[in-house]
Write a protein that holds these residues in place. Structure first.
Motif, PDB file in Angstrom:
ATOM      1  N   THR A   1       0.803  -1.225   0.000  1.00  0.00           N
ATOM      2  CA  THR A   1       0.000   0.000   0.000  1.00  0.00           C
ATOM      3  C   THR A   1       0.832   1.269   0.000  1.00  0.00           C
ATOM      4  O   THR A   1       0.301   2.343  -0.303  1.00  0.00           O
ATOM      5  CB  THR A   1      -0.916   0.051   1.233  1.00  0.00           C
TER       6      THR A   1
ATOM      7  N   VAL B   1      -1.906   3.726   3.166  1.00  0.00           N
ATOM      8  CA  VAL B   1      -2.298   3.284   4.506  1.00  0.00           C
ATOM      9  C   VAL B   1      -1.017   2.795   5.165  1.00  0.00           C
ATOM     10  O   VAL B   1      -0.459   1.782   4.749  1.00  0.00           O
ATOM     11  CB  VAL B   1      -3.358   2.172   4.498  1.00  0.00           C
TER      12      VAL B   1
ATOM     13  N   TRP C   1      -5.596   1.108   8.727  1.00  0.00           N
ATOM     14  CA  TRP C   1      -6.246   0.018   7.999  1.00  0.00           C
ATOM     15  C   TRP C   1      -7.432  -0.557   8.765  1.00  0.00           C
ATOM     16  O   TRP C   1      -8.543  -0.658   8.232  1.00  0.00           O
ATOM     17  CB  TRP C   1      -5.247  -1.088   7.689  1.00  0.00           C
ATOM     18  N   GLU C   2      -7.215  -0.940  10.005  1.00  0.00           N
ATOM     19  CA  GLU C   2      -8.252  -1.646  10.763  1.00  0.00           C
ATOM     20  C   GLU C   2      -9.352  -0.710  11.247  1.00  0.00           C
ATOM     21  O   GLU C   2     -10.523  -1.092  11.302  1.00  0.00           O
ATOM     22  CB  GLU C   2      -7.628  -2.388  11.951  1.00  0.00           C
TER      23      GLU C   2
ATOM     24  N   GLY D   1      -9.652   2.692  10.114  1.00  0.00           N
ATOM     25  CA  GLY D   1      -9.968   3.754   9.167  1.00  0.00           C
ATOM     26  C   GLY D   1      -9.606   5.144   9.649  1.00  0.00           C
ATOM     27  O   GLY D   1     -10.229   6.128   9.222  1.00  0.00           O
TER      28      GLY D   1
ATOM     29  N   ALA E   1      -7.593   5.107   0.306  1.00  0.00           N
ATOM     30  CA  ALA E   1      -7.605   4.108   1.377  1.00  0.00           C
ATOM     31  C   ALA E   1      -8.877   3.271   1.325  1.00  0.00           C
ATOM     32  O   ALA E   1      -8.846   2.044   1.514  1.00  0.00           O
ATOM     33  CB  ALA E   1      -7.472   4.798   2.736  1.00  0.00           C
ATOM     34  N   ALA E   2     -10.010   3.912   1.052  1.00  0.00           N
ATOM     35  CA  ALA E   2     -11.275   3.179   0.976  1.00  0.00           C
ATOM     36  C   ALA E   2     -11.270   2.202  -0.194  1.00  0.00           C
ATOM     37  O   ALA E   2     -11.784   1.080  -0.087  1.00  0.00           O
ATOM     38  CB  ALA E   2     -12.436   4.162   0.850  1.00  0.00           C
TER      39      ALA E   2
ATOM     40  N   ARG F   1      -9.344  -0.889   0.870  1.00  0.00           N
ATOM     41  CA  ARG F   1     -10.095  -1.744   1.798  1.00  0.00           C
ATOM     42  C   ARG F   1     -11.208  -2.505   1.073  1.00  0.00           C
ATOM     43  O   ARG F   1     -11.442  -3.688   1.368  1.00  0.00           O
ATOM     44  CB  ARG F   1     -10.671  -0.893   2.936  1.00  0.00           C
ATOM     45  N   ARG F   2     -11.920  -1.832   0.160  1.00  0.00           N
ATOM     46  CA  ARG F   2     -12.983  -2.520  -0.589  1.00  0.00           C
ATOM     47  C   ARG F   2     -12.405  -3.664  -1.412  1.00  0.00           C
ATOM     48  O   ARG F   2     -12.971  -4.760  -1.467  1.00  0.00           O
ATOM     49  CB  ARG F   2     -13.697  -1.533  -1.514  1.00  0.00           C
TER      50      ARG F   2
ATOM     51  N   ALA G   1     -11.465  -6.504   0.960  1.00  0.00           N
ATOM     52  CA  ALA G   1     -12.645  -7.114   1.575  1.00  0.00           C
ATOM     53  C   ALA G   1     -13.320  -8.092   0.615  1.00  0.00           C
ATOM     54  O   ALA G   1     -13.856  -9.134   1.041  1.00  0.00           O
ATOM     55  CB  ALA G   1     -13.630  -6.027   2.001  1.00  0.00           C
TER      56      ALA G   1
ATOM     57  N   ARG H   1       0.464  -6.071   9.518  1.00  0.00           N
ATOM     58  CA  ARG H   1      -0.891  -6.353   9.961  1.00  0.00           C
ATOM     59  C   ARG H   1      -0.845  -7.420  11.041  1.00  0.00           C
ATOM     60  O   ARG H   1       0.143  -8.135  11.223  1.00  0.00           O
ATOM     61  CB  ARG H   1      -1.750  -6.820   8.796  1.00  0.00           C
TER      62      ARG H   1
END
Length: 302
Positions: free
Chosen positions: A245, A249, A255-256, A258, A275-276, A279-280, A283, A297
């Motif tokens: 990333t 991020v 990350w976890e 937001g 960043a969103a 994550r999408r 996910a 992480r």
């Protein structure tokens, strides 16, 4: 390095005066092609290497003026400077980000040297020391031009190509003037910066994507916000896809939970959108392993 130190607000000067040219590899593509490439067996090997560590207050990583961060207790965050090694069976070895160089600090101005002391920077190994037992990379793919991602490029052979997102070399802010343009020192002798030529992703998965080698094995991803040309990299590795990333991020808080970064107002919307998008993407694809800018992480080890 914390964004307050190396990407502060204001307008004063450019991040680097290094010459620039368009990248000579990679072609603009689209998010659906990137996604489809993950269904094919990986062919690239991937390794993360930790080079240095520092300690900074959480306010250097999250925006304490944003009410969303109010519940995060005060304290310090441990951060690591990483670089990533990718070996392609046809095209050879490349680095993502530059690690660190012990030769850089003596060439920095007093303010920058004091900042490193205040952050208690501890170097585990330099790029020069790492190279003593390694095949040198053919090129470096940077996530962005901030000091802690480019510093170790100084240890690489002159003429080593360096690739970066367009716009990073033009970033204007007060901190780049005060810290004496450390990127220019690190890039000395490396030739013109080669800028990725992103175009808007027709599928809207990311701001833009580039198929670096033309075979779906390595992708550059436009993630503007933390810096104008901030770039992530998706590697279709033999042991599963890896997502680097950069500082789009940088920490687990980002990350976890937001948590937003402390950025100039003009960059905040782009940074949160980038960043969103990351994550999408993850996910929907839990098999993708995420490598944050400065922390592991949960469950990962350095």
């Amino acid at each position: 390095m914390p964004v307050l130190l190396l990407a502060g607000g204001g307008c004063a000067t450019v991040a680097t005066v290094h010459p620039r040219e368009a990248a000579d590899i990679g072609s603009a593509s689209r998010g659906s092609a990137l996604e489809a490439s993950l269904a094919r067996p990986g062919q690239v090997t991937f390794q993360r290497v930790a080079f240095a560590r520092w300690t900074g207050g959480r306010g250097a990583f999250i925006d304490r003026d944003d009410p969303r961060t109010a519940a995060v207790p005060k304290g310090d965050e441990e951060a690591t400077i990483y670089a990533y090694v990718i070996d392609h069976p046809r095209f050879g070895r490349y680095l993502i980000d530059g690690g660190v160089s012990r030769a850089l600090e003596p060439r920095l101005n007093p303010l920058m040297r004091r900042a490193l002391q205040d952050l208690n920077v501890r170097i585990d190994r330099s790029i020069a020391e790492w190279l003593a037992a390694q095949t040198p990379p053919r090129a470096v793919f940077l996530t962005h031009l901030h000091f802690d991602h480019v510093g170790g490029v100084l240890d690489l052979a002159d003429g080593t190509p360096v690739y970066v997102g367009a716009g990073d070399a033009e970033e204007r802010n007060l901190m780049h003037r005060l810290t004496g343009r450390p990127a220019d020192i690190a890039l000395s002798g490396k030739g013109a910066l080669r800028e990725w030529t992103f175009t808007p992703d027709p599928d809207g998965v990311f701001a833009g994507v580039i198929d670096v080698f033309g075979d779906g094995s390595v992708w550059a991803i436009s993630l503007p916000g933390h810096s104008p040309g901030s770039t992530g990299y998706l590697i279709n590795a033999v042991d599963g896809p890896k997502l680097v990333t950069g500082d789009a991020v940088s920490t687990r808080l980002g990350w976890e939970q937001g948590m937003p970064q402390p950025l100039p107002a003009s960059a905040r919307a782009a940074a949160e959108a980038s960043a969103a998008a990351l994550r999408r993407f993850v996910a929907a694809r839990p098999g993708v392993e995420v490598f944050l800018g400065h922390q592991s992480r949960t469950g990962q080890s350095d």
